[in-house]
Enzyme design. Structure first.
Site, mmCIF file in Angstrom:
data_model
loop_
_atom_site.group_PDB
_atom_site.id
_atom_site.type_symbol
_atom_site.label_atom_id
_atom_site.label_comp_id
_atom_site.label_asym_id
_atom_site.label_seq_id
_atom_site.Cartn_x
_atom_site.Cartn_y
_atom_site.Cartn_z
ATOM 1 N N LYS A 42 -117.900 31.919 23.475
ATOM 2 C CA LYS A 42 -118.333 30.555 23.175
ATOM 3 C C LYS A 42 -117.172 29.568 23.176
ATOM 4 C CE LYS A 42 -122.757 31.545 21.029
ATOM 5 N NZ LYS A 42 -123.628 31.445 19.851
ATOM 6 N N ARG A 99 -123.778 40.195 19.021
ATOM 7 C CA ARG A 99 -124.415 39.892 20.306
ATOM 8 C C ARG A 99 -123.310 39.524 21.290
ATOM 9 N NH1 ARG A 99 -126.496 35.290 22.946
ATOM 10 N NH2 ARG A 99 -128.431 35.669 24.102
#
Length: 274
Positions: A220, A254
């Protein structure tokens, strides 16, 4: 702690790895790479071989700035993939905000619904409640298209905890048993870098509520801000973030980089277990 996932049960006494499978043309990291069913299924099977405990299939990108796709298109993308993976015995999660897609995914064999809307959409609770699948309740401030424009909180940890507690109550009142519920503070979903770091430090407080915590930090933008690396070069940072999350109480991570994360967790567990 065990998580009831449809016909599967996940033992959460050790951290579990959720492999990301985006069957979309516009995901921030792997957009279009697995947009057809054959390549998506092959990649999922490789992630399972690399140690993924479950595969999270998404047909609508929730990256910052992403635009919604028509429901029929989301269904077209995900249902054949879920059917193929479930038939092969894999534990499959459906990453969707839409009740109709939830129902179709469950019918196709999905064992979990991973909802960035935390089952707030009309009909979402009903879509899951009458089944035996697990659900992951994700915190998000705003909508994917605009959530990163100006996220603000008085106390990000308190507000995320309160939101997740309220959604857990709504699920339990709808007869979704607590052993089917996972919570996710939603790193990067309407949060600045400072918010994400504060939540990561506070994961023990979130885990203290007694529900398994899923952490999704893989590749991210916050990791890019910290390291100065573009998305294709964020694998080491992603593994470090996953270890940081697990060491603070996350039961599940995840990730895009399954093999590297699994290996790092094996080393961490060996050290922890003496």
């Amino acid at each position: 702690m065990k998580l009831a996932c449809g016909r599967h049960t996940l033992d959460l006494s050790v951290p579990r790895v959720m492999g990301i499978l985006n069957v979309t043309p516009d995901s921030f990291y792997d957009g279009a790479r697995y947009a057809d069913t054959a390549s998506a299924v092959a990649h999922a099977k490789q992630m399972a071989a690399d140690g993924a405990d479950l595969i999270d299939v998404g047909g609508e990108s929730t990256r910052p700035g992403a635009m919604p796709v028509p429901e029929a298109e989301e269904l077209r993308r995900v249902v054949p993939v879920i059917e193929a993976l479930a038939a092969d015995g894999l534990v499959v999660s459906a990453d969707t905000r839409r009740p109709a897609v939830m129902r179709a995914a469950i019918a196709a064999g999905a064992s979990m619904v991973n909802d960035v809307g935390a089952l707030t959409a009309t009909g979402a609770l009903d879509a899951v409640a009458g089944t035996n699948v697990a659900v992951c309740l994700v915190h998000v401030q705003g909508e994917p298209g605009t959530m990163q424009q100006a996220p603000r909180y008085g106390d990000v940890v308190a507000e995320v905890r309160e939101f997740l507690a309220a959604r857990v109550r709504a699920c339990e009142e709808a007869s979704i048993a607590r052993e089917r519920i996972v919570v996710d503070p939603g790193f990067g979903f309407g949060k600045t870098l400072a918010h994400n770091l504060e939540l990561l430090r506070a994961l023990p407080q979130i885990a203290a509520a007694g529900y398994p915590v899923l952490a999704g930090l893989s590749r991210k933008s916050s990791l890019g801000t910290i390291t100065g690396r573009p998305v294709l070069e964020r694998m080491p940072a992603s593994v470090a973030a996953a270890l940081a999350a697990v060491s603070r109480g996350a039961s599940m991570v995840r990730v895009h980089d399954v093999r590297e994360t699994v290996d790092a967790l094996k080393v961490w567990l060996a050290i922890q277990q003496g």
